[in-house]
Design a protein around this motif. Sequence first.
Motif, PDB file in Angstrom:
ATOM      1  N   THR A   4       0.848  -1.186   0.000  1.00 37.33           N
ATOM      2  CA  THR A   4       0.000   0.000   0.000  1.00 37.33           C
ATOM      3  C   THR A   4       0.891   1.247   0.000  1.00 37.33           C
ATOM      4  N   TYR A  63       0.684   3.510   2.054  1.00 37.78           N
ATOM      5  CA  TYR A  63       1.041   3.792   3.448  1.00 37.78           C
ATOM      6  C   TYR A  63       2.267   2.998   3.875  1.00 37.78           C
ATOM      7  N   LEU A  64       2.346   1.753   3.452  1.00 34.54           N
ATOM      8  CA  LEU A  64       3.516   0.942   3.782  1.00 34.54           C
ATOM      9  C   LEU A  64       4.761   1.493   3.080  1.00 34.54           C
ATOM     10  N   GLN A 116       5.743   4.656   4.882  1.00 28.98           N
ATOM     11  CA  GLN A 116       6.345   4.333   6.177  1.00 28.98           C
ATOM     12  C   GLN A 116       7.796   3.881   5.996  1.00 28.98           C
ATOM     13  N   SER A 122       4.538  10.861   9.454  1.00 31.80           N
ATOM     14  CA  SER A 122       4.420   9.597  10.192  1.00 31.80           C
ATOM     15  C   SER A 122       3.044   9.470  10.834  1.00 31.80           C
ATOM     16  N   VAL A 155       0.489   8.704   8.071  1.00 36.17           N
ATOM     17  CA  VAL A 155       0.650   7.318   7.627  1.00 36.17           C
ATOM     18  C   VAL A 155       0.094   6.358   8.682  1.00 36.17           C
ATOM     19  N   ALA A 156       0.440   6.584   9.944  1.00 36.82           N
ATOM     20  CA  ALA A 156      -0.006   5.693  11.017  1.00 36.82           C
ATOM     21  C   ALA A 156      -1.532   5.657  11.116  1.00 36.82           C
ATOM     22  N   GLN A 205      -3.497   6.373   8.613  1.00 37.27           N
ATOM     23  CA  GLN A 205      -3.972   6.160   7.240  1.00 37.27           C
ATOM     24  C   GLN A 205      -4.912   7.279   6.791  1.00 37.27           C
ATOM     25  N   LEU A 250      -2.986  11.454   2.196  1.00 39.21           N
ATOM     26  CA  LEU A 250      -1.639  12.012   2.083  1.00 39.21           C
ATOM     27  C   LEU A 250      -1.640  13.158   1.089  1.00 39.21           C
TER      28      LEU A 250
END
Length: 110
Positions: free
Chosen positions: A3, A5-6, A9, A61, A64-65, A67, A70
């Motif tokens: 994803t 997000y991953l 991160q 961060s 992202v954490a 979700q 962005l």
Amino acid sequence: MMTIYLQAQQLLAAIEVELKNAALWNEIPPSVEALASTTPFCIDTMAFADWLQFVFLVKMSKLVAMQMPLPKNMAIHPMAAEAFQHLCADTRQLSVLILAFDQLLAPKSD
């Protein structure tokens, strides 16, 4: 498939490591006043590397954490290239990672 997000991160973690490798990591946070700057990249109150550490990494961060959506078109790399050209530290890998982050968040053309 990873994803966004991953991927974000992983890039954020790599940027942190590279800031430390380049000896640009600061153990002393900027003042509340410095962090309250409304100038892009807080350039009037702190070094760009400090902005990366204390503003960019922290805010991204959290997004992202959680979700959260962005931002698009970050365009941090041009500022990084300008800010890093005067440093003695080897910032090539850091620049590559920042460019990768910009590209990750760039709108995709289908």
